[in-house]
Design an enzyme around this catalytic site. Sequence first.
Site, PDB file in Angstrom:
ATOM      1  N   GLU A 125       0.839  -1.175   0.000  1.00 25.73           N
ATOM      2  CA  GLU A 125       0.000   0.000   0.000  1.00 25.73           C
ATOM      3  C   GLU A 125       0.889   1.245   0.000  1.00 25.73           C
ATOM      4  O   GLU A 125       2.019   1.170   0.489  1.00 25.73           O
ATOM      5  CB  GLU A 125      -0.946   0.005   1.203  1.00 25.73           C
ATOM      6  CG  GLU A 125      -0.221  -0.089   2.530  1.00 25.73           C
ATOM      7  CD  GLU A 125      -1.196  -0.111   3.705  1.00 25.73           C
ATOM      8  OE1 GLU A 125      -2.397   0.074   3.499  1.00 25.73           O
ATOM      9  OE2 GLU A 125      -0.721  -0.289   4.819  1.00 25.73           O
TER      10      GLU A 125
ATOM     11  N   CYS B 291      -1.097 -10.119 -16.635  1.00 30.38           N
ATOM     12  CA  CYS B 291      -0.836  -9.436 -17.905  1.00 30.38           C
ATOM     13  C   CYS B 291      -2.113  -8.938 -18.583  1.00 30.38           C
ATOM     14  O   CYS B 291      -2.059  -8.222 -19.574  1.00 30.38           O
ATOM     15  CB  CYS B 291      -0.068 -10.356 -18.847  1.00 30.38           C
ATOM     16  SG  CYS B 291       1.587 -10.700 -18.253  1.00 30.38           S
TER      17      CYS B 291
END
Lengths: 210, 338
Positions: free
Chosen positions: B97, B123
Site C-alpha cells: 500500500e 498481464c
Amino acid sequence: MDRDERRTLGRRAADRLLGTASGLVERARMRAQKLAEQGDTRPSVVTDVLLMESQHAVYVQLHQRFTEKASRGEGGLEQALEALDAMWDSIRQLRGSAPAVLLTLSNVHEQVQHRRARFYEESTGLLEDAIRAVFAADLGQLAVPPARMAMLVRVALEGLVVELAQARTAEDVAEVDQAYADLRALFARFVLTPGPSVEMISLEPIPLPW
Amino acid sequence: MRYQRVHIEAIAYALPPIEVTTLSLERMLGPLLRRLGLADGVLEALTGVAARRFWPDGFLNSDAATLAARTLVERHGLPACGVQALVSTSVGKDYLEPPIASLVAGDLGLGADCLNFDVGHACLGFMTGMTAVANLIELGQIDAALVVAGEGSRTVTQGTLRRLLQPGVDFRTFSEHLATLTLGSMAVAALLVHERHATVGHRLLGGATRASPRHSRLCLGTANEMKTEAATLLRAGVDLAEGTYAAALAELGLSTEKIAEFALHQVGRANHDALTQRLGLPPDRALRLYAEYGNVGAAGVPFTLASAVERGRVRDGDLALLCGIGSGLNCTMLGVQW
C-alpha cells in the site's frame, strides 16, 4: 587404492553380475522356450522381465562407477570411451543370451512391454546423466545434447545386440566386434566438436508464460 | 459485453531508456550455459526475444506509469470535463500500500473527484482496467478516465541472474527460470472518454472474457522470481483464447476477415505462433514486438495497438481486436473501431 585397482574392482563387480545374469537368463530362457512350445507363455514373461532387471542392474552399477569417477575429476573423452567399452563388454558377456534378448525385445506380452518401456526410459536416463557427468567440463562442445547423445548410444548398442544375436560363426562375431571398434573410433572423433553443436541447428522455440 | 458510448481518446507509451540484449544476458550467464552445454545464442533461439528494456535503477512502477500518463497529456491534453478515474493495471507493485494509482494520481495532481484504484489481473490488467472504466462511462457515472500500466523487469531479471549463477544450478532450474529472462519494461497510458467528449472517433466496441481458474497455479510470480509450467500454460492459454475469440466475434458480429489488426499480448515466438495458428489469424495482421521488447506484462497489448497505429497498420475506421491472456488463467478480447 590406486586408479587401476579401483577400475579392476569395478569391472570384477560388473563381470560377476553379468556372469550370473547371463547364466540365469540362458537357462531360464531354454526352459521357457520348451514350455512355450507346449502353450504356456508365462515363464517367458518371467525370464524377459528378469533379463531386463539384470541388465538394468548392470547399467546402474556402471552409472555409479563412472559418475563417481567424474565427481573425483576423472572425466572427459577417455573416461567416456572407457564407459562405452564397459557397456560393450556387458553386451559381449551376454553373447550367449543375445537371441534371448531379441525375443525379449519382441515379446508383445503387456507386462513385458510395460517393463521394456520402463527399462528404456531408465537406462536412457542413466546414460544421459552419466554423459553429463563425464563431459561436465566439455558439455558446450558436445556434438549433440546429452539426452540425444544417450539415445544415439542406446540405439547403436541395441543394433550391435541384434547383430550379435545373428552371429553364427567366429567370423560373424569378429565382424560385430569390428563394427563396435569402428563405432568407438567415430565416437572418439566426433563426440566433441569445436563448432556450433547440432543443438543450435535444431533449436525449437519454447513455450513461455502468458 | 457491448459498449455504445465509450471512445479511446488517446493512447501513449514511454520507452525505458536502457536496452539490454539477450546476448548480454548470455554473457553474464556464460559459466552456467557452458556447464549445461548450451551454446551462444541459445536464449534468443529458444524464446525469440532478442532484447528488452530497463528503467534506471530505483525507477518505480509508479514513476513509469506517471511518465506514460504525462506523455499522453503532453501530446493530447486532457478533456475539458477532466478525469474522474485513474486505474493502474501493472503486474508489478511498488508497495503493498498505497495503490500505484494513488501515487500516479498524486504525481499528476489529480483532484478529489478522481477515483483511483489498482486492478490486479496479471498481464490482462490493462484490458480489465479498460473494461472497468468503460463500464463506468457507459453507465454515465464518469466522463473520462485514465488507464495506466508501468512495468519494470530490472529487479526480477537481476534476481534471476544471481540465482542462476549460484553453484549447483542444473538444467531443470535453468528451464524453470528461463521465462523470467524474457520479461521487459514498458509504460502505457490510455484515455477513455464518453462519446460526447471524444474528439477522435476511436470506439471501444466491447468483446468477451473467459476464465480458467483450474489453471491458476501454473505460473507463480513474486517480486524476485517467476516459476512456471510453461508448456501446460501455453496449451491452456491457447484453448482459452480459442473460446474467447469465438465469443468475441459472435458478440461483436465480426469475422477474422474484417479485422485489420490483432494486437496480441507479446510473449515469445512459440506463444505467438501457437495463438495465431489455433485462431486462424493471418500472421501479417498480428504485429510481433516481443523480439525487441520481451514480455512487458500488462503494457503489452496497448503498446502493440499504439505501435500498430504508429506504423500505419491500423488507420482511422479500421477494426482492431485486442487479445490479452493473463496468468489466472484469464483471457479477454476487445474490439476497437479506430
